[in-house]
Scaffold this motif. Sequence first.
Motif, PDB file in Angstrom:
ATOM      1  N   PRO A  90       0.827  -1.211   0.000  1.00 32.17           N
ATOM      2  CA  PRO A  90       0.000   0.000   0.000  1.00 32.17           C
ATOM      3  C   PRO A  90       0.857   1.255   0.000  1.00 32.17           C
ATOM      4  CG  PRO A  90      -0.023  -1.033   2.158  1.00 32.17           C
ATOM      5  CD  PRO A  90       0.701  -1.981   1.250  1.00 32.17           C
ATOM      6  N   LEU A  91       0.306   2.313  -0.571  1.00 30.09           N
ATOM      7  CA  LEU A  91       0.961   3.620  -0.609  1.00 30.09           C
ATOM      8  C   LEU A  91       0.060   4.654   0.056  1.00 30.09           C
ATOM      9  CD1 LEU A  91       2.319   3.886  -4.282  1.00 30.09           C
ATOM     10  CD2 LEU A  91       3.705   3.737  -2.194  1.00 30.09           C
ATOM     11  N   ALA A  92       0.621   5.420   0.960  1.00 24.82           N
ATOM     12  CA  ALA A  92      -0.063   6.603   1.466  1.00 24.82           C
ATOM     13  C   ALA A  92       0.348   7.801   0.602  1.00 24.82           C
ATOM     14  CB  ALA A  92       0.320   6.848   2.923  1.00 24.82           C
ATOM     15  N   ARG A  93      -0.507   8.768   0.512  1.00 23.17           N
ATOM     16  CA  ARG A  93      -0.187   9.945  -0.306  1.00 23.17           C
ATOM     17  C   ARG A  93       1.119  10.575   0.182  1.00 23.17           C
ATOM     18  NH1 ARG A  93      -2.648  13.482  -3.727  1.00 23.17           N
ATOM     19  NH2 ARG A  93      -1.982  15.650  -3.627  1.00 23.17           N
ATOM     20  N   GLY A  94       2.032  10.804  -0.779  1.00 25.65           N
ATOM     21  CA  GLY A  94       3.309  11.418  -0.449  1.00 25.65           C
ATOM     22  C   GLY A  94       4.427  10.442  -0.186  1.00 25.65           C
ATOM     23  N   ASP A  95       4.129   9.133  -0.100  1.00 21.74           N
ATOM     24  CA  ASP A  95       5.204   8.142   0.064  1.00 21.74           C
ATOM     25  C   ASP A  95       6.171   8.247  -1.108  1.00 21.74           C
ATOM     26  OD1 ASP A  95       4.174   7.210   2.406  1.00 21.74           O
ATOM     27  OD2 ASP A  95       3.397   5.324   1.594  1.00 21.74           O
ATOM     28  N   ARG A  96       7.451   8.114  -0.817  1.00 26.65           N
ATOM     29  CA  ARG A  96       8.485   8.191  -1.858  1.00 26.65           C
ATOM     30  C   ARG A  96       9.016   6.795  -2.158  1.00 26.65           C
ATOM     31  NH1 ARG A  96      10.296  13.363  -2.904  1.00 26.65           N
ATOM     32  NH2 ARG A  96       9.389  14.961  -1.533  1.00 26.65           N
ATOM     33  N   VAL A  97       9.223   6.538  -3.446  1.00 28.95           N
ATOM     34  CA  VAL A  97       9.664   5.204  -3.849  1.00 28.95           C
ATOM     35  C   VAL A  97      10.731   5.323  -4.943  1.00 28.95           C
ATOM     36  CG1 VAL A  97       7.366   4.271  -3.372  1.00 28.95           C
ATOM     37  CG2 VAL A  97       7.969   4.915  -5.711  1.00 28.95           C
TER      38      VAL A  97
END
Length: 338
Positions: A223-230
């Motif tokens: 899952p990704l939360a808004r603003g997560d960097r990858v």
Amino acid sequence: MSLTLHVDGAKWRASQDAALAANPSLVPVIKGNGYGFGQDLLCAEAGRLGVSLIAVGTYPEVPGALATFPGDVLVMEPFRGSVDSALPDLGNPRLVHTITARDDLDALRAAHTSARVVVEGLTSMSRFGAPVEKVGDLMAAGYGEGVALHLPLGSGHVGEISRFVEAVGGIRPFFVSHTTADEVAELRRRFPEHRFSARVGTDLWLADRSAYEVRAHVLDVRPLARGDRVGYRQRPQPAGHLVVVSGGTSHGVAMESPASAATARSRAIAVAEGLLEAAHRVRSPFTISGTMPRFAEPPHMQCSLLALPAGVPPPRIGDTVPVRMRLTTAYPDAVVVD
């Protein structure tokens, strides 16, 4: 886990058989990446079709073709004495060379007196070839087995080919590229004493798009939360899921040839895609749950990171997802023929 080209063997071979039935003297073209299937597989398929001659693109492709196809092999790039004289297999009696100049013919004959040749004529394609007025002399000097003509895409080639037939004289086989079955039939009606063979690649191997599909394995999902960097570039992402799939630049994913942009619509699309790329919002060729998510960042060498929007059901690790790719630039890890 891998990027795999899945082929419905019955449908794929039926399309090959239909192409051969429509153009009985066709010469299969087997070059480059083997149209995504690999050259060895296509050589085996050419053997199944029962043809006596195939065409390859370059001299480095010759050894593999001679080893896997039992008939004759025509090299479509021209022989150049200053470059190719020391290559292996030049004197193989099953190899047919393409000649466009007298100096190259003399160099080939000096090395292999019995080397077989066809003479390429310079068409409106303007890639390489001998001018129409010199083709006959080269044929006579080299005991040429035929005249090769590479035409532009599209139709309307009968007139141009006819000019070569009338200028060269004698009874000659002609090997023509990018002609339709109807054009070849018309040439045979006009010049019944000549043999016309169409060199065919795309319309033989890729004719039925429903017969094959590239699929990628899902390697990871989180899952990704808004603003997560990858990723390498640590770009912030919208909420949703990060999906890691097999398939990257080494497979040809997102590696496109320059677009022709010949119409206003195609130019507008090219501009829009450029703007999306500048904004890091490039849509990927992978389809997940009915949507084509964007790349989270440019593809890696062997895998890709996809940003699946919130609300779209994520896949499971180990699932396969279809990939829209041009097979002429695809290098799958495996080809599975069912």
